[in-house]
Design a protein around this motif. Sequence first.
Motif, PDB file in Angstrom:
ATOM      1  N   ALA A  11       0.837  -1.206   0.000  1.00 13.56           N
ATOM      2  CA  ALA A  11       0.000   0.000   0.000  1.00 13.56           C
ATOM      3  C   ALA A  11       0.869   1.252   0.000  1.00 13.56           C
ATOM      4  N   LEU A  12       1.883   1.291   0.861  1.00 12.77           N
ATOM      5  CA  LEU A  12       2.770   2.452   0.931  1.00 12.77           C
ATOM      6  C   LEU A  12       3.576   2.599  -0.356  1.00 12.77           C
ATOM      7  N   LEU A  13       4.032   1.490  -0.897  1.00 16.85           N
ATOM      8  CA  LEU A  13       4.784   1.532  -2.154  1.00 16.85           C
ATOM      9  C   LEU A  13       3.926   2.103  -3.277  1.00 16.85           C
ATOM     10  N   GLY A  14       2.644   1.733  -3.310  1.00 15.94           N
ATOM     11  CA  GLY A  14       1.748   2.259  -4.332  1.00 15.94           C
ATOM     12  C   GLY A  14       1.555   3.759  -4.214  1.00 15.94           C
ATOM     13  N   LEU A  15       1.354   4.248  -2.985  1.00 16.28           N
ATOM     14  CA  LEU A  15       1.178   5.683  -2.775  1.00 16.28           C
ATOM     15  C   LEU A  15       2.439   6.453  -3.152  1.00 16.28           C
ATOM     16  N   ALA A  16       3.602   5.939  -2.739  1.00 19.64           N
ATOM     17  CA  ALA A  16       4.863   6.627  -3.028  1.00 19.64           C
ATOM     18  C   ALA A  16       5.141   6.627  -4.528  1.00 19.64           C
ATOM     19  N   THR A  17       4.860   5.521  -5.182  1.00 22.02           N
ATOM     20  CA  THR A  17       5.090   5.450  -6.626  1.00 22.02           C
ATOM     21  C   THR A  17       4.171   6.404  -7.365  1.00 22.02           C
ATOM     22  N   GLY A  18       2.898   6.419  -6.982  1.00 20.49           N
ATOM     23  CA  GLY A  18       1.948   7.314  -7.641  1.00 20.49           C
ATOM     24  C   GLY A  18       2.337   8.768  -7.495  1.00 20.49           C
ATOM     25  N   GLU A  19       2.784   9.172  -6.295  1.00 18.29           N
ATOM     26  CA  GLU A  19       3.160  10.569  -6.088  1.00 18.29           C
ATOM     27  C   GLU A  19       4.480  10.901  -6.780  1.00 18.29           C
ATOM     28  N   SER A  20       5.405   9.953  -6.804  1.00 15.25           N
ATOM     29  CA  SER A  20       6.660  10.186  -7.514  1.00 15.25           C
ATOM     30  C   SER A  20       6.395  10.414  -9.003  1.00 15.25           C
ATOM     31  N   ILE A  21       5.538   9.614  -9.584  1.00 13.73           N
ATOM     32  CA  ILE A  21       5.222   9.795 -11.008  1.00 13.73           C
ATOM     33  C   ILE A  21       4.480  11.105 -11.223  1.00 13.73           C
ATOM     34  N   ALA A  22       3.638  11.509 -10.250  1.00 14.50           N
ATOM     35  CA  ALA A  22       2.969  12.810 -10.360  1.00 14.50           C
ATOM     36  C   ALA A  22       4.000  13.935 -10.427  1.00 14.50           C
ATOM     37  N   CYS A  23       5.042  13.863  -9.602  1.00 11.52           N
ATOM     38  CA  CYS A  23       6.089  14.888  -9.627  1.00 11.52           C
ATOM     39  C   CYS A  23       6.891  14.820 -10.931  1.00 11.52           C
ATOM     40  N   LEU A  24       7.197  13.624 -11.373  1.00  9.08           N
ATOM     41  CA  LEU A  24       7.959  13.461 -12.616  1.00  9.08           C
ATOM     42  C   LEU A  24       7.145  13.932 -13.825  1.00  9.08           C
ATOM     43  N   ASN A  25       5.869  13.566 -13.868  1.00 11.31           N
ATOM     44  CA  ASN A  25       5.026  14.035 -14.968  1.00 11.31           C
ATOM     45  C   ASN A  25       4.909  15.557 -14.967  1.00 11.31           C
ATOM     46  N   PHE A  26       4.859  16.137 -13.771  1.00 16.23           N
ATOM     47  CA  PHE A  26       4.793  17.594 -13.663  1.00 16.23           C
ATOM     48  C   PHE A  26       5.998  18.241 -14.341  1.00 16.23           C
ATOM     49  N   LEU A  27       7.190  17.715 -14.067  1.00 13.37           N
ATOM     50  CA  LEU A  27       8.394  18.269 -14.672  1.00 13.37           C
ATOM     51  C   LEU A  27       8.426  18.027 -16.179  1.00 13.37           C
ATOM     52  N   ILE A  28       7.903  16.884 -16.616  1.00 17.08           N
ATOM     53  CA  ILE A  28       7.829  16.620 -18.055  1.00 17.08           C
ATOM     54  C   ILE A  28       6.891  17.611 -18.732  1.00 17.08           C
TER      55      ILE A  28
END
Length: 361
Positions: free
Chosen positions: A307-324
């Motif tokens: 569960a924690l891995l899913g939340l962290a991955t989702g937010e990390s991709i949100a930050c990465l997509n933001f920069l893209i």
Amino acid sequence: MQALTYPFDRPPENARAMEVAPGVHWIRMPLPYALNHINLWAIDDGAGWALVDTGVRSPETAQAWREVFASAGETWGLTRVLVTHMHPDHVGMAGWLTRKFQVRLWMTRLEYLSCRVTVSDTGREAPIDATAFYRRAGWSEAAIEAYRARFGDFGKHIHALPDSYRRMEDGEVLKIGDHSWRVIVGSGHSPEHACFYCPELKLLISGDQVLPRISSNVSVYPLEPDSNPMADWYRSLRKIRREVPDDVLVLPAHNECFRGLHARIDALLNAQDQALERLKQLLREPMRAVDVFGALFSRSISHNDGALLGLATGESIACLNFLIHQKVAACSEDADGVAWYRWTDTASSAEEVCCAPFYFS
């Protein structure tokens, strides 16, 4: 930074109501998670109470509601159930309560429909697109197998929603009892999150949009892998700061009621700015989504905690997509379908950078 103030010595005990303003009561319900509570709000609506949010579907929550009913007496009832957004701790008991009291469910359209879609995954196998999404992020095969095993659990925490609902829209003014409440819609944490602002009482029911001690998860999910919810989150926080004065008492979904709305929004924006700066520095070398956790989160992320891995991955991709989306980062896939992100700083013009939410003060 201006310090937040907390006007109440302690929250109410579980399943007990405490008045925080004329006709507005704070009810706290248990949650079976690390974050072990949610705050619900019962507003005097003349013939009964309008309830904002409901708690997660669980035997403990059902028992807590029975205690509320018993302590309130036979004349107590609900006039309607308003739900800020689709997450199970907010909407989980909505179907049970609306049927019990034969009242309408009030939600924004995207929250209601998104909830119905996500609940429909119950009993399904994890789709190929979803497992490919997490493999692309850098998950191990063991983590993906654990994801397959728990896929579809979302619906287990939600009573079946009513087959119809009353849609709430941004800017709409709701008459609840003697007072008017304006719906303020934000997104990022969820698709179309409703907050409720009462100028007469100087109250803001903020849901998960503004919390005093923690920040809300902002994630990309397999359903929409190229989305940019972090930009939505920035815009939503600024919108609330612009439309709601600083003298309100904020009634959040978690932690305690507080004063200092603008200071808290400023702190949330500043913390996210700093996290993105750390991420940009890390991306001087190619990184996978699972490699950037240290730049974004203060706690260790275990790959054994699904569960924690899913939340962290989702937010990390949100930050990465933001920069893209800001054209300062790029992504490419290797032969195994794993995405590698890197800093590029190739925004096409100064105007384009200055118009990006990240660069607003």
